[in-house]
Design a protein around this motif. Structure first.
Motif, PDB file in Angstrom:
ATOM      1  N   LEU A 127      -1.461 -50.218  67.287  1.00 38.15           N
ATOM      2  CA  LEU A 127      -2.428 -50.891  68.165  1.00 38.15           C
ATOM      3  C   LEU A 127      -2.220 -50.516  69.626  1.00 38.15           C
ATOM      4  CD1 LEU A 127      -4.589 -53.123  68.743  1.00 38.15           C
ATOM      5  CD2 LEU A 127      -2.685 -54.759  68.808  1.00 38.15           C
ATOM      6  N   LEU A 128      -0.971 -50.393  70.074  1.00 37.83           N
ATOM      7  CA  LEU A 128      -0.692 -50.198  71.495  1.00 37.83           C
ATOM      8  C   LEU A 128      -1.416 -48.991  72.110  1.00 37.83           C
ATOM      9  CD1 LEU A 128       3.091 -51.089  71.987  1.00 37.83           C
ATOM     10  CD2 LEU A 128       1.066 -52.444  72.543  1.00 37.83           C
ATOM     11  N   ALA A 182     -12.223 -50.599  70.064  1.00 36.52           N
ATOM     12  CA  ALA A 182     -11.338 -49.722  69.296  1.00 36.52           C
ATOM     13  C   ALA A 182     -11.846 -48.293  69.369  1.00 36.52           C
ATOM     14  CB  ALA A 182     -11.271 -50.178  67.842  1.00 36.52           C
ATOM     15  N   PRO A 183     -10.961 -47.311  69.527  1.00 36.21           N
ATOM     16  CA  PRO A 183     -11.392 -45.910  69.525  1.00 36.21           C
ATOM     17  C   PRO A 183     -11.931 -45.531  68.160  1.00 36.21           C
ATOM     18  CG  PRO A 183      -9.008 -46.051  69.483  1.00 36.21           C
ATOM     19  CD  PRO A 183      -9.510 -47.438  69.696  1.00 36.21           C
ATOM     20  N   PRO A 184     -12.783 -44.500  68.106  1.00 33.81           N
ATOM     21  CA  PRO A 184     -13.381 -44.120  66.823  1.00 33.81           C
ATOM     22  C   PRO A 184     -12.356 -43.587  65.852  1.00 33.81           C
ATOM     23  CG  PRO A 184     -13.826 -42.461  68.488  1.00 33.81           C
ATOM     24  CD  PRO A 184     -13.188 -43.609  69.203  1.00 33.81           C
ATOM     25  N   ARG A 185     -12.497 -43.996  64.595  1.00 31.84           N
ATOM     26  CA  ARG A 185     -11.681 -43.458  63.510  1.00 31.84           C
ATOM     27  C   ARG A 185     -12.593 -43.140  62.353  1.00 31.84           C
ATOM     28  NH1 ARG A 185      -8.924 -48.459  63.510  1.00 31.84           N
ATOM     29  NH2 ARG A 185      -7.731 -48.611  65.420  1.00 31.84           N
ATOM     30  N   ALA A 194      -1.863 -38.230  64.907  1.00 33.04           N
ATOM     31  CA  ALA A 194      -3.255 -38.562  65.216  1.00 33.04           C
ATOM     32  C   ALA A 194      -3.508 -40.042  64.977  1.00 33.04           C
ATOM     33  CB  ALA A 194      -4.204 -37.721  64.369  1.00 33.04           C
ATOM     34  N   ASP A 195      -4.439 -40.625  65.750  1.00 31.41           N
ATOM     35  CA  ASP A 195      -4.685 -42.060  65.682  1.00 31.41           C
ATOM     36  C   ASP A 195      -5.158 -42.508  64.307  1.00 31.41           C
ATOM     37  OD1 ASP A 195      -5.165 -44.731  67.174  1.00 31.41           O
ATOM     38  OD2 ASP A 195      -7.104 -44.335  66.223  1.00 31.41           O
ATOM     39  N   LEU A 240      -6.065 -43.506  75.211  1.00 28.76           N
ATOM     40  CA  LEU A 240      -5.151 -42.401  74.968  1.00 28.76           C
ATOM     41  C   LEU A 240      -5.403 -41.669  73.641  1.00 28.76           C
ATOM     42  CD1 LEU A 240      -2.705 -40.750  75.850  1.00 28.76           C
ATOM     43  CD2 LEU A 240      -1.243 -42.504  74.822  1.00 28.76           C
ATOM     44  N   PRO A 241      -5.638 -42.356  72.501  1.00 28.12           N
ATOM     45  CA  PRO A 241      -5.850 -41.601  71.259  1.00 28.12           C
ATOM     46  C   PRO A 241      -7.033 -40.651  71.335  1.00 28.12           C
ATOM     47  CG  PRO A 241      -5.395 -43.897  70.759  1.00 28.12           C
ATOM     48  CD  PRO A 241      -5.592 -43.809  72.245  1.00 28.12           C
ATOM     49  N   ALA A 242      -8.113 -41.079  71.989  1.00 25.74           N
ATOM     50  CA  ALA A 242      -9.308 -40.237  72.064  1.00 25.74           C
ATOM     51  C   ALA A 242      -9.102 -39.060  73.013  1.00 25.74           C
ATOM     52  CB  ALA A 242     -10.508 -41.071  72.510  1.00 25.74           C
ATOM     53  N   ILE A 243      -8.467 -39.295  74.168  1.00 31.07           N
ATOM     54  CA  ILE A 243      -8.260 -38.213  75.126  1.00 31.07           C
ATOM     55  C   ILE A 243      -7.263 -37.202  74.564  1.00 31.07           C
ATOM     56  CG2 ILE A 243      -6.338 -39.142  76.471  1.00 31.07           C
ATOM     57  CD1 ILE A 243      -9.497 -37.750  78.081  1.00 31.07           C
TER      58      ILE A 243
END
Length: 561
Positions: free
Chosen positions: A139-140, A206-209, A352-353, A437-440
């Motif tokens: 989550l962080l 939430a970032p896309p998954r 990866a996220d 951060l996960p997306a960038i």
């Protein structure tokens, strides 16, 4: 270090804490972790005392193993749940389950019920606790926007982990002086409920998954996560060293009890004090680790942290004195803080996220199994060889492995440094700066270097667009229908209109001087930008502003698309 350098380090340390305080989502997530782990440590002390009363050191080791084996098996099987939905919901369910199980232990112990029921409930509570950390660790990054902020979040969580390691055992010690172990379990149950309540109001995008296939079960998803770890030497190394640290941690759940009661003669309260010494060192270590939040040597500090989990343990075996034991276990706590900063940050940066919770689930599985194995081996060694030889032997494991892994960990530092450079470049584009951060990182991992000599064309008006570009160095001119309509320099991006509007290029881009570009293909650019609400909104605004900027003044001029 110069005065300016020292000020920079101190500013970075302060920033690590202030960024968490300013971000309400991070603040709630971190306080929830504090409640969850205070409950875990208080529960561990209480359970160790119950087991020791039942059967001495052997019983403590056996209970430790019985708690951890089911968790080791189920952690990777359950962790895909945190990759499929909102991760804070998993944390809420887990915390409530732990509260119910721990509260039930209090009731059973209070009425003098059978120990087997207590141990069964302890296994259930531990299974839930095993799922908490992977979901929280995954989550962080979604609540952060940069590697620096993530490192800061892990520093703060490490401090809270240390505080829980200190407060949980001290709280148990205090309660044991005035009440009995039943009250320890009841208080631990209340702390778990508080951890759940804090997350109810967590709000973030939430970032896309990618959605999991409808026919994909948890087992298949878990195997995929384990495959990610097995195919990456770096992930496997970090998790392997974490296993060594956890082996020592499991051994200490037995050794602290035996050292306090048998070797040092301090009685049951001494168990809590020895465990609290680890927490005290971890608190001080976390404050020191905050000075490293901007470090480019996470791998190196990870090795130091792993080594500190072993050397002090061996020294206790060589010189068993009460005050010295407290100081040496405090050094173990310092090592724990370094691992919290570097180990968790490394894993979050390497995976990866979309599989991050499963990677942390694999970590938790290995950690749980290693703790159980460490507990049973330590109790066996105490029975066969005595307390002091057991301490020396257990303490040698971590430092030896840390030395053998040094070079590989330093190479990890170099690769993450390159990734951070690319992330900083992407963050210079306003449209991309809002990405978590996960997306960038997803975009940064897909960047392709492009060099365009002076006077050459990057792309021409009317071409089909398949890439987005960011200028690393050099200058470019945007030409629409034969007229120069804009000039671009380092940190500027171009090419988004053709991708976002699915049209042909609306202008020509020429290199006025040699251009060094970072290009990302549309199949990476579009999911990252459009799949996250703030960046999708910002991208739409950028496109509209570009169209409004050029079209009203001269219908022949076009933006740099």
């Amino acid at each position: 270090m110069t005065v300016g350098g020292l000020r920079g380090v101190l500013a970075g340390a302060a920033g690590a804490f202030s960024s968490n305080a300013r971000n309400p989502n991070l603040r709630r997530a971190q306080l929830s972790f504090l409640g969850a782990w205070t409950a875990e440590w208080a529960f561990t002390v209480g359970l160790g005392i119950v087991a020791y009363r039942d059967g001495g050191a052997a019983a403590v080791g056996l209970v430790g193993l019985l708690r951890m084996v089911p968790s080791a098996v189920l952690a990777p099987l359950l962790s895909p749940l945190a990759d499929r939905g909102r991760r804070e919901r998993v944390l809420i369910v887990v915390s409530v389950l732990r509260a119910v199980a721990t509260g039930s232990v209090a009731v059973v112990v209070g009425i003098g019920g059978p120990s087997t029921v207590v141990y069964a409930l302890a296994v259930l509570s531990t299974i839930a606790a095993t799922l908490y950390r992977p979901a929280h660790s995954a989550l962080l990054p979604s609540l952060c926007r940069s590697g620096y902020e993530l490192a800061g979040a892990n520093v703060v969580r490490g401090l809270l982990d240390a505080a829980a390691t200190l407060v949980g055992p001290l709280l148990a010690t205090l309660l044991l002086r005035f009440y009995d172990v039943t009250v320890v379990f009841a208080v631990a149950a209340g702390a778990s409920l508080w951890a759940a309540a804090l997350l109810v109001r967590l709000k973030y995008d939430a970032p896309p998954r990618p959605a999991a296939p409808t026919n994909e079960g948890l087992l298949r998803s878990a195997v995929e996560g384990l495959g990610v770890v097995s195919r990456s030497r770096d992930l496997a190394l970090v998790i392997g060293l974490a296993a060594a640290q956890s082996f020592t941690r499991g051994a200490l759940t037995v050794l602290t009890v035996v050292v306090a009661i048998q070797l040092l003669g301090t009685g049951e309260p001494g168990v809590g004090l020895l465990t609290a010494a680890i927490g005290a060192g971890a608190v001080l270590g976390s404050l020191g680790a905050s000075l490293l939040v901007s470090t480019k040597r996470l791998g190196a500090w990870f090795a130091v942290g792993v080594a500190l989990w072993g050397v002090p343990v061996s020294l206790i075996g060589l010189a068993p004195q009460w005050v010295l034991a407290l100081l040496l276990l405090a050094c173990v706590g310092v090592g724990n803080s370094l691992i919290d900063l570097s180990g968790f940050t490394l894993l979050a940066r390497l995976a990866a996220d979309e599989v991050l919770a499963r990677v942390f689930g694999a970590l938790e599985s290995v950690v749980a199994l290693s703790i159980g194995v460490g507990a049973i081996i330590a109790s066996t060694m105490v029975e066969w060889f005595g307390i002091r030889p057991a301490l020396v032997a257990v303490g040698l494991v971590c430092p030896v492995l840390a030395v053998l892994s040094w070079r590989r960990l330093r190479r990890m530092d170099d690769s993450i440094g390159v990734l951070d450079h690319d992330i900083d470049l992407l963050h210079s584009v306003h449209m991309l700066s809002v990405l978590p951060l996960p997306a960038i990182e997803q975009l940064a991992r897909g960047l392709e270097p492009v060099v365009v000599p002076a006077g050459r064309t990057v792309f021409s008006q009317g071409e089909i667009g398949d890439r987005y570009f960011v200028i690393e160095s050099g200058a470019a001119e945007v030409v629409g229908d034969g007229q120069v309509v804009a000039t671009l320099g380092p940190g500027d991006g171009f090419g988004e209109i053709a991708l976002l509007r699915r049209t042909r290029r609306t202008a020509t881009v020429l290199a006025r001087e040699e251009l060094r570009l970072a290009a990302v293909r549309s199949d990476r650019f579009l999911p990252a930008v459009l799949g996250y609400t703030p960046s999708a909104r910002e991208a739409g605004t950028v496109v509209e502003n570009l169209l409004d900027r050029f079209t009203p003044r001269d219908e022949h001029e076009r933006p740099p698309g």
